[in-house]
Each structure stands twice: as C-alpha cells, then as structure tokens.
Design a protein around this motif. Structure first.
Motif, PDB file in Angstrom:
ATOM      1  N   UNK A 111       1.692  13.168  17.615  1.00 33.90           N
ATOM      2  CA  UNK A 111       1.680  14.543  17.151  1.00 33.90           C
ATOM      3  C   UNK A 111       2.971  14.861  16.396  1.00 33.90           C
ATOM      4  N   UNK A 112       2.988  16.025  15.803  1.00 32.34           N
ATOM      5  CA  UNK A 112       4.215  16.515  15.164  1.00 32.34           C
ATOM      6  C   UNK A 112       5.235  16.803  16.271  1.00 32.34           C
ATOM      7  N   UNK A 113       6.481  17.028  15.889  1.00 38.38           N
ATOM      8  CA  UNK A 113       7.495  17.358  16.916  1.00 38.38           C
ATOM      9  C   UNK A 113       7.053  18.547  17.782  1.00 38.38           C
ATOM     10  N   UNK A 114       7.407  18.510  19.059  1.00 36.88           N
ATOM     11  CA  UNK A 114       7.042  19.584  19.980  1.00 36.88           C
ATOM     12  C   UNK A 114       7.865  20.842  19.757  1.00 36.88           C
ATOM     13  N   UNK A 115       8.984  20.692  19.067  1.00 38.06           N
ATOM     14  CA  UNK A 115       9.793  21.840  18.661  1.00 38.06           C
ATOM     15  C   UNK A 115      10.467  21.475  17.346  1.00 38.06           C
ATOM     16  N   UNK A 116      11.041  22.472  16.688  1.00 40.12           N
ATOM     17  CA  UNK A 116      11.610  22.272  15.357  1.00 40.12           C
ATOM     18  C   UNK A 116      13.100  22.623  15.333  1.00 40.12           C
ATOM     19  N   UNK A 149      20.548  16.272  19.238  1.00 37.19           N
ATOM     20  CA  UNK A 149      19.390  15.848  20.007  1.00 37.19           C
ATOM     21  C   UNK A 149      18.110  15.991  19.195  1.00 37.19           C
ATOM     22  N   UNK A 150      17.982  17.078  18.441  1.00 37.70           N
ATOM     23  CA  UNK A 150      16.789  17.265  17.610  1.00 37.70           C
ATOM     24  C   UNK A 150      16.697  16.180  16.551  1.00 37.70           C
ATOM     25  N   UNK A 151      17.804  15.881  15.892  1.00 29.79           N
ATOM     26  CA  UNK A 151      17.774  14.873  14.835  1.00 29.79           C
ATOM     27  C   UNK A 151      17.419  13.491  15.403  1.00 29.79           C
ATOM     28  N   UNK A 152      17.923  13.162  16.570  1.00 31.50           N
ATOM     29  CA  UNK A 152      17.562  11.892  17.218  1.00 31.50           C
ATOM     30  C   UNK A 152      16.070  11.884  17.546  1.00 31.50           C
ATOM     31  N   UNK A 153      15.582  12.976  18.110  1.00 30.12           N
ATOM     32  CA  UNK A 153      14.162  13.099  18.444  1.00 30.12           C
ATOM     33  C   UNK A 153      13.299  12.952  17.190  1.00 30.12           C
ATOM     34  N   UNK A 154      13.695  13.619  16.117  1.00 27.46           N
ATOM     35  CA  UNK A 154      12.947  13.568  14.853  1.00 27.46           C
ATOM     36  C   UNK A 154      12.901  12.146  14.292  1.00 27.46           C
ATOM     37  N   UNK A 155      14.027  11.455  14.315  1.00 30.27           N
ATOM     38  CA  UNK A 155      14.085  10.076  13.822  1.00 30.27           C
ATOM     39  C   UNK A 155      13.280   9.134  14.722  1.00 30.27           C
TER      40      UNK A 155
END
Length: 170
Positions: A132-137, A108-114
């Motif tokens: 903005x930058x991602x809301x979480x890392x 899910x994070x990688x999809x969000x990042x892309x």
C-alpha cells in the motif's frame, strides 16, 4: 512529569512499554480529558512491517491531549499516524523535546518512505503485488509539529479546568 487530576478517579491503560522496553503509550482517561502519555512505535524490525502492525485500540479522534516524556521514537514515532487517523489536540512536551521531535520524525518518515519504495521495487521484480501507499505522509509529520506545545521544566501548566502538568527530571 507530574499530572494533577484533582483527586478524581481515572484509569490508565498500558498500551506499550509494559513488559517490554519499546513502544511507550499509556492511555489516561479522566473526568476532564482522555490523554496519551507518549505515542511511540515498537522498534527492532523494519519500518514497513512495524508500521503495518501498529494500531490503536482507541479512536484517535477521542484523545484530547498527548504528553511526551521525551523525543525518542519509541515514545513519539506513532504521532504522525495518530494525526493521520484524526487526532488534533495539543501535544505537550519540553522545549528540547520539541526541537528533537522535528528532526527524528522527519528522518523517520524519510527512512520509512525509502524502505517502502525499495520493498515495492523488490515485490514488482518478483512479480508480486505492491504494498500500500505510506500509512502517513510528510504532511502528517508537519501537522504533528504544529500541535507541539512546549512547557518549561518545573512550570505548573494548567491543561484544562481539571488537569495540570509539570515536567521534571525523573
């Protein structure tokens, strides 16, 4: 799942999955602890908009525990954001849920990042301001994984002096 709260008064606030089927999150406040039953994201739209719109009507630092019913993102997807905003308590789940949460939250994070990267490129080409930058890392995802505390099915587990937990099939 069964919570034994020693016949004390407690309150339950339905923050998601009430009158809907996604975004499961229920705040349980007891004399012994404040906890969340699930911490899921609402699904159905793109991850950028979905995460930007998600928020917590409580201070994540005041939550003592999270109890997960299962691993689906609509029950676990906001855990990295919860951790990013200060939650540091134990997250109780079954061993199988622990295994799946790792796969689902990392993916899910990688999809969000892309998605965020693509959207920023699109906005830049249109001459608009970037998001903005991602809301979480990914580090927040890793912190979630360290907080997971597996409890076997049908095992009565004492969470604290006034709260017990047992997972069983519904």
């Amino acid at each position: 799942m069964l919570l034994n709260i020693e016949n004390k008064e407690c309150s339950v606030t339905f923050l998601g999955a009430a009158r809907e089927v996604t975004g499961s999150c229920h705040l349980v406040e007891t004399p012994f602890a404040s906890l969340l039953l699930d911490c899921g994201m609402h699904q159905g739209r793109d991850s950028i908009r979905r995460l930007k719109e998600e928020g917590f009507p409580f201070d994540p630092q005041t939550i003592d525990y999270v109890i997960l019913s299962h691993a689906h993102l609509d029950h676990t997807g906001l855990l990295p954001l919860l951790v990013h905003k200060g939650f540091s308590g134990k997250i109780f789940c079954t061993p199988a849920t622990k295994q799946l949460v790792k796969i689902l939250l990392e993916d899910s994070f990688h999809i969000y990042e892309k998605d965020l990267e693509y959207e920023n490129k699109r906005l830049q080409r249109a001459g608009k301001k970037k998001l903005q930058k991602p809301l979480y890392t990914l580090e927040d995802v890793r912190k979630v994984l360290k907080l997971l505390k597996p409890v076997n099915y049908d095992q009565l587990y004492t969470v604290n002096a006034g709260l017990q937990l047992r997972f069983h099939d519904a």
